[in-house]
Design a protein around this motif. Structure first.
Motif, short mmCIF file in Angstrom:
data_model
loop_
_atom_site.label_atom_id
_atom_site.label_comp_id
_atom_site.label_asym_id
_atom_site.label_seq_id
_atom_site.Cartn_x
_atom_site.Cartn_y
_atom_site.Cartn_z
N LYS A 75 0.85 -1.19 0.00
CA LYS A 75 0.00 0.00 0.00
C LYS A 75 0.89 1.24 0.00
N PRO A 76 0.37 2.37 -0.54
CA PRO A 76 1.16 3.62 -0.54
C PRO A 76 1.47 4.10 0.88
N LEU A 77 2.68 4.63 1.05
CA LEU A 77 3.07 5.15 2.36
C LEU A 77 2.31 6.42 2.71
N ILE A 78 2.13 7.31 1.74
CA ILE A 78 1.42 8.56 2.02
C ILE A 78 -0.03 8.22 2.37
N GLY A 79 -0.45 8.65 3.53
CA GLY A 79 -1.80 8.36 4.02
C GLY A 79 -1.87 7.11 4.88
N MET A 80 -0.75 6.40 5.03
CA MET A 80 -0.73 5.15 5.81
C MET A 80 -0.65 5.46 7.31
N LYS A 81 -1.48 4.74 8.07
CA LYS A 81 -1.44 4.84 9.53
C LYS A 81 -0.28 3.97 10.02
N ILE A 82 0.72 4.61 10.62
CA ILE A 82 1.87 3.84 11.11
C ILE A 82 1.93 3.77 12.63
N MET A 83 1.11 4.58 13.30
CA MET A 83 1.09 4.58 14.76
C MET A 83 -0.37 4.52 15.20
N SER A 84 -0.67 3.65 16.17
CA SER A 84 -2.06 3.54 16.62
C SER A 84 -2.13 3.01 18.04
N GLY A 85 -3.29 3.24 18.66
CA GLY A 85 -3.61 2.63 19.94
C GLY A 85 -2.92 3.21 21.17
N LEU A 86 -2.27 4.36 21.06
CA LEU A 86 -1.58 4.93 22.22
C LEU A 86 -2.58 5.52 23.20
N LYS A 87 -2.42 5.14 24.48
CA LYS A 87 -3.30 5.63 25.54
C LYS A 87 -2.53 6.60 26.43
N LYS A 88 -3.20 7.65 26.84
CA LYS A 88 -2.58 8.66 27.72
C LYS A 88 -2.29 8.01 29.07
N ASP A 89 -1.05 8.16 29.55
CA ASP A 89 -0.71 7.59 30.86
C ASP A 89 -0.03 8.59 31.77
N GLY A 90 -0.08 9.86 31.42
CA GLY A 90 0.51 10.90 32.26
C GLY A 90 0.68 12.16 31.43
N THR A 91 1.14 13.20 32.07
CA THR A 91 1.32 14.47 31.38
C THR A 91 2.35 14.32 30.26
N GLY A 92 1.89 14.47 29.02
CA GLY A 92 2.78 14.40 27.87
C GLY A 92 3.26 13.00 27.54
N SER A 93 2.67 11.98 28.12
CA SER A 93 3.12 10.61 27.91
C SER A 93 1.97 9.74 27.41
N TRP A 94 2.24 8.97 26.36
CA TRP A 94 1.27 8.04 25.78
C TRP A 94 1.97 6.70 25.59
N SER A 95 1.27 5.58 25.86
CA SER A 95 1.92 4.27 25.73
C SER A 95 0.92 3.20 25.30
N ASP A 96 1.40 1.98 25.22
CA ASP A 96 0.61 0.79 24.86
C ASP A 96 0.12 0.81 23.42
N GLY A 97 0.81 1.53 22.55
CA GLY A 97 0.42 1.56 21.15
C GLY A 97 1.33 0.70 20.30
N LYS A 98 1.11 0.78 19.00
CA LYS A 98 1.92 0.07 18.00
C LYS A 98 2.45 1.09 17.00
N ILE A 99 3.66 0.81 16.48
CA ILE A 99 4.25 1.65 15.46
C ILE A 99 4.89 0.76 14.39
N LEU A 100 4.72 1.16 13.16
CA LEU A 100 5.27 0.44 12.01
C LEU A 100 6.53 1.13 11.53
N ASP A 101 7.57 0.36 11.28
CA ASP A 101 8.75 0.86 10.59
C ASP A 101 8.58 0.45 9.13
N PRO A 102 8.16 1.38 8.26
CA PRO A 102 7.85 0.99 6.88
C PRO A 102 9.07 0.52 6.08
N LYS A 103 10.26 0.97 6.45
CA LYS A 103 11.46 0.52 5.72
C LYS A 103 11.75 -0.95 5.97
N GLU A 104 11.48 -1.41 7.19
CA GLU A 104 11.75 -2.80 7.56
C GLU A 104 10.49 -3.67 7.52
#
Length: 151
Positions: free
Chosen positions: A84-113
């Motif tokens: 699929k085309p990279l432009i418009g692709m969701k590479i980060m999802s599911g991050l939940k707020k866990d403190g001031t300025g901090s989000w965790s428990d998500g997933k991230i894609l490295d499209p090169k690998e």
């Protein structure tokens, strides 16, 4: 007298609404410039937004290195994003707020690998964000620094 009460009420309502809006805007939300670890050059622009209380990131632009063949499709992806085309692709999802300025428990894609990792992001000043991709526990991973893109 009633006119003064109306003006005072309107001002108070404006302050409350303004304060609520200011609290609703998280510093992680916006467009971020990623930096390639190896070349130390800009790699892409990622638009981060909050959807249903979770952060997600979408590629909106890529910056191929000079002499590098631009990566246009996610050829190495192992899920439904394969080829699929990279432009418009969701590479980060599911991050939940866990403190001031901090989000965790998500997933991230490295499209090169084509690999997907767990991710945690931390932003302190709204201008710089630490993005830590990892396997299992955050100790087993690497951190990239992303910078807020000029608007």
């Amino acid at each position: 007298m009633i006119k003064k009460q109306f003006i005072l009420s309107a001002c108070l309502l404006g302050l409350v609404a303004g304060n609520t809006f200011a609290q609703a805007t998280d510093p992680a939300i916006g467009v971020w410039k990623t930096i390639d670890d190896k070349t130390n050059q800009p790699a892409s622009l990622i638009k981060i937004e909050e959807v249903n209380g979770l952060l997600q990131g979408i590629i909106i632009k890529t910056f191929p290195a000079p002499g590098e063949t631009p990566l246009v499709y996610c050829n190495l992806c192992k899920d439904d994003r394969k080829d699929k085309p990279l432009i418009g692709m969701k590479i980060m999802s599911g991050l939940k707020k866990d403190g001031t300025g901090s989000w965790s428990d998500g997933k991230i894609l490295d499209p090169k690998e084509g690999e997907t990792y767990r991710v945690k992001v931390v932003t302190e000043d709204g201008k710089k964000m630490d993005v830590r991709g990892y396997i299992g526990v955050p100790l087993l991973g690497r951190t990239q620094v992303w910078y807020k893109a000029e608007q």
